[in-house]
Design a protein around this motif. Structure first.
Motif, PDB file in Angstrom:
ATOM      1  N   VAL A 174       0.851  -1.195   0.000  1.00 55.73           N
ATOM      2  CA  VAL A 174       0.000   0.000   0.000  1.00 55.73           C
ATOM      3  C   VAL A 174       0.884   1.242   0.000  1.00 55.73           C
ATOM      4  O   VAL A 174       1.722   1.422   0.885  1.00 55.73           O
ATOM      5  CB  VAL A 174      -0.938   0.022   1.225  1.00 55.73           C
ATOM      6  CG1 VAL A 174      -1.738   1.317   1.240  1.00 55.73           C
ATOM      7  CG2 VAL A 174      -1.877  -1.170   1.192  1.00 55.73           C
ATOM      8  N   ALA A 175       0.717   2.079  -1.003  1.00 56.08           N
ATOM      9  CA  ALA A 175       1.502   3.310  -1.112  1.00 56.08           C
ATOM     10  C   ALA A 175       0.673   4.478  -0.565  1.00 56.08           C
ATOM     11  O   ALA A 175      -0.518   4.353  -0.286  1.00 56.08           O
ATOM     12  CB  ALA A 175       1.876   3.566  -2.561  1.00 56.08           C
ATOM     13  N   TYR A 176       1.323   5.614  -0.396  1.00 52.26           N
ATOM     14  CA  TYR A 176       0.657   6.844   0.033  1.00 52.26           C
ATOM     15  C   TYR A 176       0.959   7.929  -0.990  1.00 52.26           C
ATOM     16  O   TYR A 176       2.097   8.070  -1.431  1.00 52.26           O
ATOM     17  CB  TYR A 176       1.147   7.300   1.402  1.00 52.26           C
ATOM     18  CG  TYR A 176       0.783   6.388   2.542  1.00 52.26           C
ATOM     19  CD1 TYR A 176      -0.347   6.634   3.314  1.00 52.26           C
ATOM     20  CD2 TYR A 176       1.566   5.287   2.849  1.00 52.26           C
ATOM     21  CE1 TYR A 176      -0.688   5.804   4.369  1.00 52.26           C
ATOM     22  CE2 TYR A 176       1.238   4.442   3.897  1.00 52.26           C
ATOM     23  CZ  TYR A 176       0.114   4.713   4.663  1.00 52.26           C
ATOM     24  OH  TYR A 176      -0.222   3.889   5.705  1.00 52.26           O
ATOM     25  N   ALA A 177      -0.066   8.700  -1.344  1.00 48.34           N
ATOM     26  CA  ALA A 177       0.125   9.800  -2.284  1.00 48.34           C
ATOM     27  C   ALA A 177      -0.233  11.116  -1.591  1.00 48.34           C
ATOM     28  O   ALA A 177      -1.225  11.183  -0.866  1.00 48.34           O
ATOM     29  CB  ALA A 177      -0.754   9.608  -3.512  1.00 48.34           C
ATOM     30  N   PRO A 178       0.554  12.177  -1.805  1.00 46.64           N
ATOM     31  CA  PRO A 178       0.236  13.488  -1.210  1.00 46.64           C
ATOM     32  C   PRO A 178      -0.884  14.176  -1.985  1.00 46.64           C
ATOM     33  O   PRO A 178      -0.741  15.298  -2.453  1.00 46.64           O
ATOM     34  CB  PRO A 178       1.561  14.240  -1.326  1.00 46.64           C
ATOM     35  CG  PRO A 178       2.179  13.683  -2.560  1.00 46.64           C
ATOM     36  CD  PRO A 178       1.791  12.229  -2.604  1.00 46.64           C
TER      37      PRO A 178
END
Length: 435
Positions: free
Chosen positions: A310-314
């Protein structure tokens, strides 16, 4: 215990998500099938279309005004410092013309000024004669809030109207008779020593958490096929056998972990409802509870993903259909926010909408902050807010402003205003991810 105190009587609305006051840069992860990422000019144009519709001005005029709104902040911050001993308030006026109005105590006149911002010249008009400074009205709320609450059957909301310099007491409609012939207003004014206005609110405020119907989702199979966690998205959790939905606010970092914020009155353990990049199908990714902060001036918790991949995007979703996402470029402190600022939010229940700030110093009624709330919440005019919007990101273009906490409604159920927690009050050590 804290959860139940924060929820108070707010089982009708959806929970909030939060952003932060400082930031850590990240690189956007690639994701096929993801929402289109807007450029700053795209974000401005989207908001300008809403502004033009709201105020009936041409689109190009709306663009100039929104550019001026952001660009004029340093000038109004400087004015507040210059006139700090007389400062009663500041407001942006949109009709009949666009201008900035500064309210001062005393009778000594101040010549009108102007500032070049956003490619236009914005008049700054000074009005004198206010009988109390903003600081004095805030001090009166701090000193007399408990006595005012105890004097009424239903604890009222309190705030500072920077357009008029008044202490606003928002009483429940059931208590309206107490102000017969202005008796209540006169009594509170004599107690506090500042000008007072009584406003009647039909229905009590509630936090925005909503019971959610089950949604068909799937657990991501191996090989891992997951997108990125973003703000303005749906999260769900279960409390006492009931499933609740909330909205994520902004993606954050403590320097070692990335996470996402939502309201402290959301369930502790949540799942993020995302999409598989390969085919767009819905799935839920578990989010572990890190901590909650929910007294007085905060309503925020942090959750982090537990599943691999699971990635995080700003980014945060900026349209109702969640086809558009905006990068977080910067943030704004609450003290720099003005009454009349045109701001937007994206909630799971109501989607994308924009309105003007009503009050920058607002203490919601009731006991929604583990007891009485402090006058640190920002109230935004309706008509668009409903149960399910708590945790929604509040923004101006690509500038993060805060997280929706709750709302107040008219007798017919329409939204009178909602209020948000400024990104100033992100938990210590957690900062906004930004581009």
């Amino acid at each position: 215990m804290l959860k139940s105190l924060i929820r108070g009587t707010a089982s009708a609305l959806l929970a909030v998500a939060l952003g932060s006051a400082s930031a850590a840069q990240v690189v956007l992860p690639p994701a096929s099938g993801a929402a289109h990422v807007q450029l700053p000019v795209d974000a401005l144009m989207q908001d300008a279309a809403e502004y033009a519709r709201r105020f009936g001005v041409p689109f190009d005029e709306a663009l100039r005004r929104l550019r001026a709104q952001g660009d004029s902040v340093p000038a109004t911050d400087a004015l507040r410092e210059t006139f700090k001993d007389r400062w009663a308030g500041i407001a942006i006026e949109h009709l009949p013309t666009y201008r900035i109005v500064v309210l001062l105590t005393g009778t000594d006149p101040v010549p009108d000024q102007q500032v070049v911002a956003g490619g236009m010249t914005v008049p700054i008009v000074f009005r004198t004669g206010a009988t109390a400074t903003r600081d004095a009205v805030l001090a009166a709320i701090t000193t007399y809030q408990a006595k005012i609450r105890d004097s009424l059957p239903h604890p009222p909301g309190l705030g500072v109207d920077q357009r008029t310099g008044e202490l606003v007491v928002m009483t429940a409609s059931a208590d309206a008779d107490l102000d017969r012939n202005g008796e209540l207003r006169a009594r509170i004014a004599a107690m506090t020593g500042v000008p007072v206005r009584i406003d009647v609110v039909d229905r009590p405020p509630v936090d925005m958490q909503v019971e959610a119907a089950p949604v068909v989702t799937q657990v991501a199979p191996a090989p891992i096929d997951r997108g990125a966690i973003e703000g303005g998205a749906r999260v769900v959790g279960t409390v006492d056998g009931k499933r609740y939905a909330c909205t994520t606010g902004f993606v954050v970092s403590d320097g070692m972990r990335n996470g996402v914020v939502t309201a402290a009155h959301c369930p502790d353990t949540l799942s993020y409802v995302g999409k598989r990049p390969s085919d767009g199908s819905r799935e839920e990714w578990p989010l572990a509870f890190v901590g909650q902060w929910g007294w007085g001036y905060q309503d925020v918790q942090v959750n982090v993903a537990t599943a691999p991949g699971v990635a995080y995007a700003p980014l945060f979703y900026a349209d109702t259909a969640k086809t558009l996402a905006r990068p977080v470029a910067t943030w704004r402190y609450r003290t720099s926010t003005r009454a009349g600022d045109f701001v937007c939010h994206r909630g799971e229940r109501t989607g994308y909408s924009c309105a003007v700030v009503a009050m920058v110093d607002f203490a919601p009624a009731g006991d929604l902050c583990g007891g009485a709330c402090l006058p640190t919440w920002v109230a935004v005019e309706g008509p668009t807010c409903k149960a399910g919007d708590s945790g929604a990101p509040v923004f101006e273009g690509t500038t993060a402003l805060g997280l929706v906490k709750g709302g107040t409604y008219r007798r017919d159920g329409t939204c009178l205003f909602y209020y948000y927690m400024s990104t100033d009050y992100l938990p210590q050590g957690w900062t906004l991810l930004h581009r």
